[in-house]
Design an enzyme around this catalytic site. Structure first.
Site, PDB file in Angstrom:
ATOM      1  N   ASN A  55      -9.383   1.377   8.529  1.00 29.57           N
ATOM      2  CA  ASN A  55     -10.696   1.351   9.180  1.00 29.57           C
ATOM      3  C   ASN A  55     -10.638   1.311  10.699  1.00 29.57           C
ATOM      4  OD1 ASN A  55     -11.462   1.191   6.538  1.00 29.57           O
ATOM      5  ND2 ASN A  55     -12.619  -0.708   6.729  1.00 29.57           N
ATOM      6  N   TYR A  74      -4.562  -0.806   9.926  1.00 33.34           N
ATOM      7  CA  TYR A  74      -5.318  -0.614   8.692  1.00 33.34           C
ATOM      8  C   TYR A  74      -6.283   0.546   8.908  1.00 33.34           C
ATOM      9  CZ  TYR A  74      -3.134  -4.678   6.663  1.00 33.34           C
ATOM     10  OH  TYR A  74      -2.194  -5.546   6.179  1.00 33.34           O
ATOM     11  N   ASN A  98     -13.041   6.328   6.072  1.00 35.67           N
ATOM     12  CA  ASN A  98     -13.147   5.359   7.166  1.00 35.67           C
ATOM     13  C   ASN A  98     -12.132   5.591   8.280  1.00 35.67           C
ATOM     14  OD1 ASN A  98     -15.341   3.969   6.098  1.00 35.67           O
ATOM     15  ND2 ASN A  98     -14.040   2.674   4.824  1.00 35.67           N
ATOM     16  N   HIS A 150      -4.318   6.603  -0.970  1.00 33.85           N
ATOM     17  CA  HIS A 150      -4.871   6.570   0.388  1.00 33.85           C
ATOM     18  C   HIS A 150      -3.783   6.756   1.447  1.00 33.85           C
ATOM     19  CE1 HIS A 150      -8.710   6.173   2.196  1.00 33.85           C
ATOM     20  NE2 HIS A 150      -8.741   4.879   2.459  1.00 33.85           N
ATOM     21  N   TYR A 174       0.803  -1.225   0.000  1.00 36.63           N
ATOM     22  CA  TYR A 174       0.000   0.000   0.000  1.00 36.63           C
ATOM     23  C   TYR A 174       0.838   1.278   0.000  1.00 36.63           C
ATOM     24  CZ  TYR A 174      -3.641  -3.284   1.515  1.00 36.63           C
ATOM     25  OH  TYR A 174      -4.515  -4.343   1.597  1.00 36.63           O
TER      26      TYR A 174
END
EC number: 3.1.1.29
Length: 203
Positions: A66, A64, A112, A19, A14
């Site tokens: 969320n 992560y 989120n 993001h 990632y």
């Protein structure tokens, strides 16, 4: 002490994602201000730096996106940091590329990471909204934010992170309007005052 939080997802998979621009911003701040080495703490990677005259804890949650609020809440409790001293750097679909807005409180706009922080810590923390543009269709958002910045975007991303780092001491001192203005002027000076999302046509 202030708490600067960069939002993103952990791991090399990632690292270059849109993001993850919050992680990129914090890495730039840590480099510029010679922060202590990153260490595993508060369910994330943590470091400390002095920005101007302010001691700042830097935190990249590894829960992560969320579940970001778990890491923020743990660090906040440990150091007894007031919510007004928490600053969160995150990607913002509703701002064009290179645009930066600083605000306290407000909605989560479907983000989120912000939703998790608000649920566990409260809403009146500071947000540094880092514009990445919108793919134009809600159905494309998930893939858009979890894809890497295109090669053509990397120069403005790097310059944005440098500008954030250059002027981060203003933010640490609570001078949010001056910080936002200095970052804007720095990017304008580097020719990034009318950046379009990759795929958009110039008007």
């Amino acid at each position: 002490m202030r708490l600067f939080v960069g939002l993103g997802n952990p791991g090399s998979r990632y690292a270059g994602n849109r993001h993850n621009i919050g992680f990129m911003a914090l890495d730039a701040i840590a480099r510029r201000h010679r922060a202590a080495p990153w260490r595993r703490k508060f369910q994330g990677e943590a470091s400390e730096a002095v920005l101007g005259s302010e001691r700042v804890l830097l935190l990249k949650p590894e829960t992560y996106m969320n579940e970001s609020g778990r890491a923020v809440a743990e660090a906040q409790r440990f150091y007894k940091i007031a919510l007004d001293d928490v600053v969160v750097f995150h990607d913002e679909l509703d701002l064009g590329p290179t645009k930066v807005r600083v605000k306290r409180g407000g909605g989560n706009a479907g983000h989120n990471g912000l939703r998790s922080i608000t649920a566990l810590c409260g809403n009146e923390y500071w947000r540094v909204r880092l514009g990445i543009g919108h793919p134009g269709d809600k159905a494309l958002v998930h893939a858009y934010v979890l894809n890497d910045f295109a090669k053509a975007e990397r120069p403005w991303v790097d310059d944005l992170c440098d500008a954030l780092a250059d002027h981060a001491a203003l933010l640490a001192a609570g001078e949010d309007a001056a910080f936002q203005n200095k970052v804007h002027l720095a990017l304008q000076g580097r020719g990034w005052d009318d950046v379009r999302r990759v795929g958009d046509k110039q008007a």
